[in-house]
Design an enzyme around this catalytic site. Structure first.
Site, mmCIF file in Angstrom:
data_model
loop_
_atom_site.group_PDB
_atom_site.id
_atom_site.type_symbol
_atom_site.label_atom_id
_atom_site.label_comp_id
_atom_site.label_asym_id
_atom_site.label_seq_id
_atom_site.Cartn_x
_atom_site.Cartn_y
_atom_site.Cartn_z
ATOM 1 N N GLY A 184 0.672 -1.199 0.137
ATOM 2 C CA GLY A 184 -0.094 0.096 0.092
ATOM 3 C C GLY A 184 0.971 1.303 -0.010
ATOM 4 N N PRO A 244 8.579 6.422 -4.926
ATOM 5 C CA PRO A 244 8.722 7.499 -6.376
ATOM 6 C C PRO A 244 9.511 6.562 -7.380
ATOM 7 C CG PRO A 244 9.129 8.593 -4.164
ATOM 8 C CD PRO A 244 9.177 7.116 -3.683
ATOM 9 N N LYS A 247 3.806 3.817 -1.466
ATOM 10 C CA LYS A 247 4.021 4.333 -2.696
ATOM 11 C C LYS A 247 5.552 4.844 -2.700
ATOM 12 C CE LYS A 247 -0.465 6.280 -3.844
ATOM 13 N NZ LYS A 247 -1.137 7.004 -4.639
ATOM 14 N N TYR A 291 27.723 -0.056 0.332
ATOM 15 C CA TYR A 291 28.223 1.114 -0.319
ATOM 16 C C TYR A 291 29.249 1.835 0.412
ATOM 17 C CZ TYR A 291 23.991 0.544 -3.431
ATOM 18 O OH TYR A 291 23.201 0.002 -4.282
#
Length: 154
Positions: A12, A16, A14, A51
């Site tokens: 549910g 980008p 979001k 990283y």
């Protein structure tokens, strides 16, 4: 600036569709890149322990929040659990290691239950690995399988 397109995960939440990748970002530059990205309205940051730049990124995120540029809940921070920092064979090649990822997945589901993360997914999993997670009995959906495409990379 127009709104950044988003996709909705099975959870549910979001995500980008456009964000800043921080892999191989140069020290002393990645923090400035994070701040510029947030100032431009992009709120998706792709990170990982392997990283080696998480402290600088965290500092930049804190500065953005402290300056009122963004709220933490408006940022979508992708990270990855890594079994090791690219272990190498004796001949200098990246080693393939056999780690049981199901324990990590179970722990990640617990983090969702505790509200410490919103969505969980996998990276570069094949169909057998995904089926193994499904067979465990998913408490939370596999939100995505982030796949790295390597075109012409040697």
């Amino acid at each position: 600036m127009s709104a950044v397109p988003e996709q909705t995960f099975a959870s549910g939440y979001k995500i980008p569709c456009v964000g800043l990748g921080t892999w191989k970002a140069k020290p002393e530059e990645v923090g400035a890149a994070v701040k510029s990205t947030v100032r431009l309205g992009y709120h998706h940051l792709d990170c990982a322990l392997v990283y080696g730049n998480e402290k600088e990124i965290g500092k930049a995120i804190k500065e953005c929040i402290d300056e009122g540029l963004v709220k933490r809940e408006d940022l979508f921070i992708t990270t990855k659990e890594n079994a090791g920092l690219f272990p190498m064979t004796e001949d200098g090649l990246t080693d393939v290691i056999d780690i049981d990822y199901t324990e990590t997945w179970t722990t990640m589901q617990d983090l969702v239950n505790q509200g410490l993360c919103r969505s969980i997914g996998v990276s570069n999993f094949n169909s057998k690995q995904i089926q193994r997670l499904i067979d465990l009995g998913l408490k939370h959906p596999i939100s995505c399988n982030q796949v790295i495409l390597r075109w012409g990379v040697q």
